[in-house]
Design an enzyme around this catalytic site. Structure first.
Site, short mmCIF file in Angstrom:
data_model
loop_
_atom_site.label_atom_id
_atom_site.label_comp_id
_atom_site.label_asym_id
_atom_site.label_seq_id
_atom_site.Cartn_x
_atom_site.Cartn_y
_atom_site.Cartn_z
N HIS A 154 0.88 -1.19 0.00
CA HIS A 154 0.00 0.00 0.00
C HIS A 154 0.91 1.24 0.00
CE1 HIS A 154 -3.47 2.41 0.63
NE2 HIS A 154 -3.80 2.09 1.86
N HIS A 169 -1.99 -2.59 -9.70
CA HIS A 169 -3.00 -2.01 -8.83
C HIS A 169 -4.23 -2.89 -8.83
CE1 HIS A 169 -5.76 0.87 -7.02
NE2 HIS A 169 -4.67 1.46 -6.56
N ASP A 203 2.71 5.36 -6.87
CA ASP A 203 3.95 5.38 -6.08
C ASP A 203 5.21 5.22 -6.91
OD1 ASP A 203 2.80 5.81 -3.63
OD2 ASP A 203 2.28 3.70 -3.39
N1 CMC Z 1 5.47 -7.22 -9.93
C1 CMC Z 1 5.38 -8.46 -10.45
N2 CMC Z 1 4.24 -9.17 -10.55
C2 CMC Z 1 3.13 -8.59 -10.05
C3 CMC Z 1 3.12 -7.31 -9.49
C4 CMC Z 1 4.36 -6.62 -9.43
N3 CMC Z 1 4.41 -5.39 -8.90
N4 CMC Z 1 1.89 -7.00 -9.09
C5 CMC Z 1 1.12 -8.03 -9.39
N5 CMC Z 1 1.85 -9.01 -9.98
C6 CMC Z 1 1.35 -10.28 -10.53
C7 CMC Z 1 1.06 -11.29 -9.43
O1 CMC Z 1 2.17 -12.09 -9.13
C8 CMC Z 1 -0.09 -12.05 -10.04
O2 CMC Z 1 0.43 -12.94 -11.00
P1 CMC Z 1 -0.32 -14.36 -11.28
O3 CMC Z 1 -1.68 -14.01 -11.77
O4 CMC Z 1 0.54 -15.05 -12.28
O5 CMC Z 1 -0.35 -15.07 -9.94
C9 CMC Z 1 -0.88 -10.98 -10.81
O6 CMC Z 1 0.11 -10.00 -11.16
C10 CMC Z 1 -1.99 -10.34 -10.00
O7 CMC Z 1 -1.44 -9.86 -8.79
P2 CMC Z 1 -2.21 -9.83 -7.42
O8 CMC Z 1 -1.21 -9.81 -6.30
O9 CMC Z 1 -3.25 -10.90 -7.39
O10 CMC Z 1 -2.94 -8.43 -7.54
P3 CMC Z 1 -3.60 -7.62 -6.38
O11 CMC Z 1 -4.66 -6.80 -6.97
O12 CMC Z 1 -3.96 -8.52 -5.24
O13 CMC Z 1 -2.41 -6.68 -5.84
C11 CMC Z 1 -0.89 -4.87 -5.64
C12 CMC Z 1 -2.26 -5.34 -6.17
C13 CMC Z 1 -0.82 -3.36 -5.80
C14 CMC Z 1 -0.81 -5.19 -4.13
C15 CMC Z 1 0.22 -5.59 -6.42
O14 CMC Z 1 0.15 -5.25 -7.78
C16 CMC Z 1 1.60 -5.26 -5.84
O15 CMC Z 1 2.07 -5.97 -4.93
N6 CMC Z 1 2.31 -4.21 -6.40
C17 CMC Z 1 3.58 -3.80 -5.85
C18 CMC Z 1 3.36 -2.93 -4.63
C19 CMC Z 1 2.83 -1.55 -4.98
O16 CMC Z 1 3.32 -0.88 -5.88
N7 CMC Z 1 1.83 -1.08 -4.20
C20 CMC Z 1 1.24 0.25 -4.35
C21 CMC Z 1 -0.15 0.18 -4.85
S1 CMC Z 1 -0.79 1.77 -5.38
C22 CMC Z 1 -0.80 2.81 -4.00
C23 CMC Z 1 -1.48 2.30 -2.80
O17 CMC Z 1 -2.41 1.50 -2.84
O18 CMC Z 1 -1.08 2.71 -1.73
#
Ligand code: CMC
Length: 431
Positions: free
Chosen positions: A268, A309, A366
């Protein structure tokens, strides 16, 4: 708005069916009201991470993740970023309408005159280890506001609730700057009423007794814009936390402290700090390819921070604004940051990569904000704190909205139990 009024759900296991009403929104998809489901079918619904579940009705912020749309109270973020200020946005989020000149001036006056902290706060702050992370201090300090301002706070009184919201918007920057100064061993600075919101914060952060602080208007303008972009984002993890705590009737300071804690995580608000560590770790544009490969390997435990996201599956409109602003601010400040080169290369490589394309992973808010914060002279450990200052406006707006609901309910999710079935206790000697 949706035309159909209900959906019929049939349960193949029991042959029972139930008609579930649809709750329309003013824009966006309608939601199936599943409250009758357990009684009618004996089942609950399972939705890990709230992928498909709306937790409340809200009139504050609207996101269309496929179209890359973000609106506060109906106003597109692009227009607010160009024409508004953070304090005006805070008013808008809280009150639902843009203020006229008199309303804005009264609001600004109130926020300005609630920025001071009780003097005993110093003792509390000075109890932290000198090297405590500012987010750890912020979480504790915001929670402690309840010890100073909760007494006599009648949560049934809308005016008292509004005042508590003002106090939070006003005092969080004071606390944030105090945490920073304590962490570097500088004497604390009192808020100056003759300065505007952002200038006052910068003054509390950076002023030293030995020479007057020359505030750079480019820095103040950029920070104000970052605060606007971070002010609210509907039911994100920290805002949902604020609402969940708020649903118990807890005081607003406890609710917002819980929000700060939720924001800290790298998935987050902690992502902005994590982005910079990641770029530093990558070290050179030539090594971006290796980092992208590592992010694609599920066993590496590494993700591209600032990418992806839950809601935006096209682009994050805040990232688009920040990207443009990063180039402008760095040029205006004459900063030549090698991190930007690495970030640009990373964005280029990832956006062309099938893994990121297939999963609709784009740079989020971010990805660039850390580079700007760095250029503005904000220390890395303070990045998430900056996010918290801005998001306080959203948290209090949601808390106020929830507190005014006539039919509010305590948040209490259910679970799929996967533990042991019933068994008899075995005395220790027989185990
Ligand atoms: N790098 C590599 N792979 C990723 C990433 C990433 N940053 N984000 C998602 N994936 C992959 C994940 O491994 C999954 O792959 P598969 O379908 O093969 O298992 C797929 O994409 C879907 O990911 P998810 O974790 O199920 O998606 P989510 O909606 O639960 O998570 C997220 C969203 C933002 C937590 C995630 O994209 C993440 O961890 N990003 C990096 C951290 C980040 O930048 N966070 C800030 C978010 S925006 C500001 C805020 O909210 O505060």
């Amino acid at each position: 708005m949706s035309e159909s009024k209900s959906v019929l759900l049939s349960d193949s296991a029991t042959g029972k069916s139930v008609e579930l009403p649809l709750i329309p929104g003013t824009v966006g998809p309608s939601c199936i009201d599943i409250a009758k489901l357990p009684a009618a079918t004996g089942h609950f619904t399972y939705d890990q991470g709230f992928i498909a579940t709306a937790s409340c009705k809200s009139a504050i912020t609207y996101i269309d993740g496929d179209a890359g749309v973000l609106m506060y109270r109906g106003y597109p973020i692009e227009q607010l970023a160009k024409q508004s200020s953070f304090l005006e946005v805070a008013y808008l989020l809280m009150h639902g309408e843009l203020p006229n000149a008199a309303q804005f001036s009264a609001f600004e006056h109130e926020v300005t005159h609630h920025t001071m902290m009780h003097e005993a706060f110093r003792n509390f702050l000075f109890g932290f280890r000198h090297d405590a992370h500012p987010m750890a201090m912020l979480t504790g300090m915001v929670g402690s506001l309840a010890a100073f301002y909760h007494h006599g706070l009648d949560l049934e009184d809308p005016e008292k609730r509004r005042l508590a919201a003002i106090r939070l918007i006003a005092k969080v920057p004071t606390i944030a700057a105090a945490c920073y100064r304590y962490s570097i061993g500088w004497a604390l600075r009192y808020p100056r009423n003759n300065l505007e919101f952002v200038d006052r914060f910068l003054h509390m952060m950076f002023e030293v007794p030995s020479e007057p602080l020359q505030l750079n208007p480019v820095v103040a303008k950029a920070l104000d814009l970052l605060f606007i972009l971070h002010a609210d984002h509907e039911q994100n993890a920290s805002t949902s936390t604020v609402r969940l705590v708020g649903s118990t009737g807890a005081n607003p300071y406890a609710c917002v402290a819980a929000g700060v804690a939720a924001l800290w995580g790298p998935a987050h608000g902690g992502a902005n700090e994590a982005v910079l560590s990641m770029l530093a770790q990558i070290g050179r544009p030539e090594d971006v390819g290796k980092a992208v490969e590592r992010a694609k390997d599920k066993h590496s435990g590494f993700r591209l921070m600032g990418f992806g996201h839950r809601v935006y599956k096209n682009f994050d409109p805040r990232a688009t604004i920040i990207r443009e602003m990063t180039h402008k601010v760095l040029a205006e400040l004459g900063v030549n940051d090698p991190m930007l080169e690495i970030a640009l290369k990373l964005e280029e490589v990832a956006l062309k990569d099938e893994y990121f394309i297939a999963r609709k992973l784009y740079p989020n808010v971010d990805f660039y904000s850390g580079i700007i914060y760095k250029a503005l002279g904000i220390p890395t450990e303070m990045f998430t704190v900056m996010f918290a200052i801005a998001r306080t406006a959203g948290w209090v707006a949601h808390w106020l909205e929830q507190s005014a609901e006539a039919d509010s309910k305590i948040g209490r999710p259910r679970q799929v139990y996967i533990g042991q079935t019933r068994r008899d206790f075995v005395p220790m000697a027989q185990r």
